[in-house]
Write a protein that holds these residues in place. Sequence first.
Motif, short mmCIF file in Angstrom:
data_model
loop_
_atom_site.label_atom_id
_atom_site.label_comp_id
_atom_site.label_asym_id
_atom_site.label_seq_id
_atom_site.Cartn_x
_atom_site.Cartn_y
_atom_site.Cartn_z
N LEU A 65 54.98 6.50 -12.32
CA LEU A 65 56.10 6.89 -13.17
C LEU A 65 55.68 7.97 -14.17
CD1 LEU A 65 57.68 3.44 -14.09
CD2 LEU A 65 58.76 5.24 -12.74
N ILE A 68 55.79 7.00 -20.25
CA ILE A 68 56.80 6.34 -21.08
C ILE A 68 56.36 6.44 -22.54
CG2 ILE A 68 57.76 4.07 -21.69
CD1 ILE A 68 57.93 3.44 -18.73
N ASP A 116 61.41 6.66 -25.00
CA ASP A 116 61.80 7.40 -23.80
C ASP A 116 61.30 6.61 -22.59
OD1 ASP A 116 62.67 9.30 -22.03
OD2 ASP A 116 60.94 10.61 -22.28
N GLY A 117 62.24 6.05 -21.84
CA GLY A 117 61.84 5.30 -20.65
C GLY A 117 62.59 4.00 -20.46
N ARG A 120 63.61 3.67 -16.82
CA ARG A 120 62.44 3.41 -15.98
C ARG A 120 61.98 1.96 -16.14
NH1 ARG A 120 59.27 8.22 -18.39
NH2 ARG A 120 61.24 8.53 -19.48
N THR A 121 62.06 1.47 -17.38
CA THR A 121 61.68 0.08 -17.64
C THR A 121 62.61 -0.86 -16.90
OG1 THR A 121 60.89 0.72 -19.84
CG2 THR A 121 61.28 -1.62 -19.46
#
Length: 385
Positions: A65, A68, A116-117, A120-121
């Motif tokens: 990824l 983050i 930021d993320g 994605r998390t």
Amino acid sequence: MQFEVIGIDYDSRIQNFMVSARADYEWYLEKTQGSEENLAIQRDIIRGSKPYKNLRADLKLGCILPTIVLAVRDIDQTVLENYSKDEGFIQASRADLDVLQGAITESVPTDFDIIDGLQRTNALRQTLDDLEQDEREPFLRRSLRLEIWVNIAFFPLAYRMLLLNAGQRPMSMKHQIDILSGGLANDIKDINGIEIFRVKDHKRRVRPGQFHLSTLAQAFQAWMQRSPNVDRTNLVVETMVVDEALESLGIDLTSEDGNQRDGFRQFVEWVITLDQALGEEQNRFFGNDTVVLGFAAATGFAHKNDTLQDRLPTAMAKLIEAAHEDAAEALGVEIFERIRTTVDTKRSNVGEWTRGLVFRAVREYIMQEGTSSMRDCWTQAASMG
């Protein structure tokens, strides 16, 4: 679980240290447990879009990824004093990195904010849920790159986030401020008399001084952009507002007296004082978000206006002094309520109209340096609308 601090850097613009780190999925998911709920007031988590379906498929195949970004609070950063902030490429000792590693490892999930993320998390959590039991352990051992801002204050973080998003098709400014709201709450939680509710608390205001974090986050945006209407749909206007906010935050980052932070804190302190003076019988006045946002926009306008910034503290001091004698009369609560009932609901958005009314009335009071009563200012504001 594995977590490794691999380096430190110093951002001279926002005057804060950043830690570069690696962690396995298990460590990361444990440390950010609950962050999605904590940030429920921001943009909705995307669950079904094609890009995120593809991301979950790629995660199963072992993709790496993008980094983050996290913020972590209440870290002992004494070892960072060993390093020059003027050094371009900091070569930290392994011993000092290990100290930071230990301090961050001991932090609990409530100390972390995902800057930021978030999506994605969520993709990581959903992918883990989709795996068979025997697939989960290998998945949780995979590595993730992290950028961790240590003990960063709310306003530098707001500047950094707005700046990085300004060149992209950004989240709205409101979403970005909402994401940072945990830092805002941490920055003002020590104000005497304040009690901050988060979405997950499921509480409602029953006494003065109690405010939902979402209201305070919107108040900060209204204060910073000097407009009571924070929901922008026009992208051109939104871009102009963000540009102005960046300039404002950027100037104040270099202000030795912490002008930006203290300015908004002062606004919150004024509101708390006036709210307490009104008491439980008039609890609805500042319990109304439209009043808080209009008040925030007006004081933010005065704070950044060369002519009005010196009048602002004088006007507020007079208002507070009068409020200690008779708060409802000092704030003109009765006439405000009467004027508010006159709005034509078929032709106007009531919330937007009311926020504008409060903005104009408080701004007028400040312009008059408190020499006119709020009763008169409400009447003048209504005639301008």
